[in-house]
Design a protein around this motif. Structure first.
Motif, PDB file in Angstrom:
ATOM      1  N   SER A  83       0.801  -1.244  -0.015  1.00 21.49           N
ATOM      2  CA  SER A  83       0.040   0.003   0.076  1.00 21.49           C
ATOM      3  C   SER A  83       0.795   1.285   0.241  1.00 21.49           C
ATOM      4  O   SER A  83       1.501   1.665   0.933  1.00 21.49           O
ATOM      5  CB  SER A  83      -0.812  -0.079   1.377  1.00 21.49           C
ATOM      6  OG  SER A  83      -1.603   1.223   1.333  1.00 21.49           O
ATOM      7  N   GLY A  84       0.896   1.837  -1.287  1.00 12.76           N
ATOM      8  CA  GLY A  84       1.692   2.947  -1.230  1.00 12.76           C
ATOM      9  C   GLY A  84       3.317   2.434  -0.988  1.00 12.76           C
ATOM     10  O   GLY A  84       3.841   1.434  -1.548  1.00 12.76           O
ATOM     11  N   SER A  85       4.094   3.137  -0.120  1.00 16.80           N
ATOM     12  CA  SER A  85       5.663   2.926   0.091  1.00 16.80           C
ATOM     13  C   SER A  85       5.807   1.929   1.205  1.00 16.80           C
ATOM     14  O   SER A  85       6.895   1.574   1.693  1.00 16.80           O
ATOM     15  CB  SER A  85       6.183   3.959   0.278  1.00 16.80           C
ATOM     16  OG  SER A  85       5.725   4.492   1.903  1.00 16.80           O
ATOM     17  N   ALA A  86       4.362   1.191   1.698  1.00 13.05           N
ATOM     18  CA  ALA A  86       4.506   0.223   2.889  1.00 13.05           C
ATOM     19  C   ALA A  86       4.037  -1.011   2.409  1.00 13.05           C
ATOM     20  O   ALA A  86       3.540  -1.076   1.318  1.00 13.05           O
ATOM     21  CB  ALA A  86       3.629   0.795   4.006  1.00 13.05           C
ATOM     22  N   GLY A  87       4.249  -2.200   3.222  1.00 20.76           N
ATOM     23  CA  GLY A  87       3.682  -3.506   2.674  1.00 20.76           C
ATOM     24  C   GLY A  87       4.383  -4.321   3.527  1.00 20.76           C
ATOM     25  O   GLY A  87       5.226  -4.561   4.383  1.00 20.76           O
ATOM     26  N   HIS A  88       3.924  -5.757   3.466  1.00 21.93           N
ATOM     27  CA  HIS A  88       4.466  -6.881   4.211  1.00 21.93           C
ATOM     28  C   HIS A  88       4.428  -8.153   3.058  1.00 21.93           C
ATOM     29  O   HIS A  88       3.594  -8.106   2.191  1.00 21.93           O
ATOM     30  CB  HIS A  88       4.110  -7.121   5.371  1.00 21.93           C
ATOM     31  CG  HIS A  88       2.586  -7.584   5.444  1.00 21.93           C
ATOM     32  ND1 HIS A  88       1.562  -6.751   5.305  1.00 21.93           N
ATOM     33  CD2 HIS A  88       1.903  -8.956   5.495  1.00 21.93           C
ATOM     34  CE1 HIS A  88       0.319  -7.777   5.256  1.00 21.93           C
ATOM     35  NE2 HIS A  88       0.738  -8.723   5.298  1.00 21.93           N
ATOM     36  N   ALA A  89       5.290  -9.098   3.584  1.00 23.11           N
ATOM     37  CA  ALA A  89       5.223 -10.466   2.687  1.00 23.11           C
ATOM     38  C   ALA A  89       5.546 -11.654   3.686  1.00 23.11           C
ATOM     39  O   ALA A  89       5.990 -11.324   4.418  1.00 23.11           O
ATOM     40  CB  ALA A  89       6.177 -10.252   1.536  1.00 23.11           C
ATOM     41  N   ASP A  90       4.843 -12.378   3.620  1.00 25.47           N
ATOM     42  CA  ASP A  90       5.062 -13.773   3.982  1.00 25.47           C
ATOM     43  C   ASP A  90       5.053 -14.932   2.702  1.00 25.47           C
ATOM     44  O   ASP A  90       4.051 -15.131   2.141  1.00 25.47           O
ATOM     45  CB  ASP A  90       3.855 -14.425   4.961  1.00 25.47           C
ATOM     46  CG  ASP A  90       3.980 -13.309   6.253  1.00 25.47           C
ATOM     47  OD1 ASP A  90       4.959 -13.488   6.994  1.00 25.47           O
ATOM     48  OD2 ASP A  90       2.796 -12.479   6.370  1.00 25.47           O
ATOM     49  N   LEU A  91       6.151 -15.600   2.574  1.00 23.63           N
ATOM     50  CA  LEU A  91       6.234 -16.349   1.510  1.00 23.63           C
ATOM     51  C   LEU A  91       6.985 -17.652   1.920  1.00 23.63           C
ATOM     52  O   LEU A  91       7.752 -17.731   3.165  1.00 23.63           O
ATOM     53  CB  LEU A  91       7.069 -15.738   0.455  1.00 23.63           C
ATOM     54  CG  LEU A  91       6.574 -14.484  -0.363  1.00 23.63           C
ATOM     55  CD1 LEU A  91       7.817 -14.191  -1.127  1.00 23.63           C
ATOM     56  CD2 LEU A  91       5.430 -14.772  -0.852  1.00 23.63           C
ATOM     57  N   SER A  92       6.612 -18.826   1.363  1.00 20.84           N
ATOM     58  CA  SER A  92       7.188 -19.985   1.206  1.00 20.84           C
ATOM     59  C   SER A  92       7.775 -20.432   0.028  1.00 20.84           C
ATOM     60  O   SER A  92       6.926 -20.825  -1.061  1.00 20.84           O
ATOM     61  CB  SER A  92       6.051 -21.214   1.914  1.00 20.84           C
ATOM     62  OG  SER A  92       6.686 -22.489   1.783  1.00 20.84           O
ATOM     63  N   ILE A  93       9.090 -20.722  -0.019  1.00 18.98           N
ATOM     64  CA  ILE A  93       9.710 -20.755  -1.431  1.00 18.98           C
ATOM     65  C   ILE A  93      10.417 -22.290  -1.464  1.00 18.98           C
ATOM     66  O   ILE A  93      11.295 -22.616  -0.441  1.00 18.98           O
ATOM     67  CB  ILE A  93      11.066 -19.868  -1.627  1.00 18.98           C
ATOM     68  CG1 ILE A  93      10.199 -18.339  -1.459  1.00 18.98           C
ATOM     69  CG2 ILE A  93      11.513 -20.223  -2.993  1.00 18.98           C
ATOM     70  CD1 ILE A  93      11.420 -17.223  -1.377  1.00 18.98           C
ATOM     71  N   PRO A  94      10.025 -23.199  -2.324  1.00 16.37           N
ATOM     72  CA  PRO A  94      10.583 -24.384  -2.252  1.00 16.37           C
ATOM     73  C   PRO A  94      11.909 -24.223  -3.059  1.00 16.37           C
ATOM     74  O   PRO A  94      11.759 -23.613  -4.008  1.00 16.37           O
ATOM     75  CB  PRO A  94       9.476 -25.285  -3.321  1.00 16.37           C
ATOM     76  CG  PRO A  94       8.736 -24.250  -3.971  1.00 16.37           C
ATOM     77  CD  PRO A  94       8.732 -23.004  -3.108  1.00 16.37           C
TER      78      PRO A  94
END
Length: 139
Positions: A83-94
């Motif tokens: 959202s604009g210049s902010a954000g978050h991510a949660d990922l699972s990468i095989p």
């Protein structure tokens, strides 16, 4: 003059009902596949994925566990929200290498337009051992 169709003539769809249904189903599967692979492609091209995978693939403990080169699998799961210049991510990468497979889990925050990793964990699929890659120094 209008030509009158004989009563025995039917439309192509009626004559080829099975083929028509097969074409519709095939088209639906192709469209769904394109959407799924498009979403995975978007996640894989995201900055949090690049940041987390780049650090994990170069980490000596990951290389020791599964070998080099470390490659990312296709089916990355999780979410990236901005959202604009902010954000978050949660990922699972095989991930996989010549000697094994595993998963890289990451949590990242974006503030003022820059991503930082809060958590980066590697789990070896064979041993189920987890290593915190941000706070664990290789021996």
């Amino acid at each position: 003059m209008n030509a009158i169709r004989p009563a025995t003539e039917t439309s192509w769809v009626k004559r080829n009902r099975s083929l028509f249904i097969a074409l519709l189903v095939s088209g639906a599967f192709l469209a769904a596949g394109a959407i799924v692979f498009g979403v995975f492609g978007l996640i894989k091209s995201s900055d949090p994925h690049k940041l987390g995978f780049g650090q994990a693939a170069a980490h000596p403990l990951v290389i020791e566990a599964i070998g080099a080169p470390v490659e990312a699998g296709m089916f990355v799961t999780g979410n990236v929200r901005m959202s604009g210049s902010a954000g978050h991510a949660d990922l699972s990468i095989p991930v996989h290498g010549p000697r094994g497979t595993g998963n890289v889990y990451l949590h990242a925050q974006r503030s003022l337009g820059e991503w930082t990793l809060d958590a980066l964990v590697f789990e070896n699929d064979t041993t189920r051992q987890r290593v915190d890659l941000l706070h664990h120094e290789a021996a």
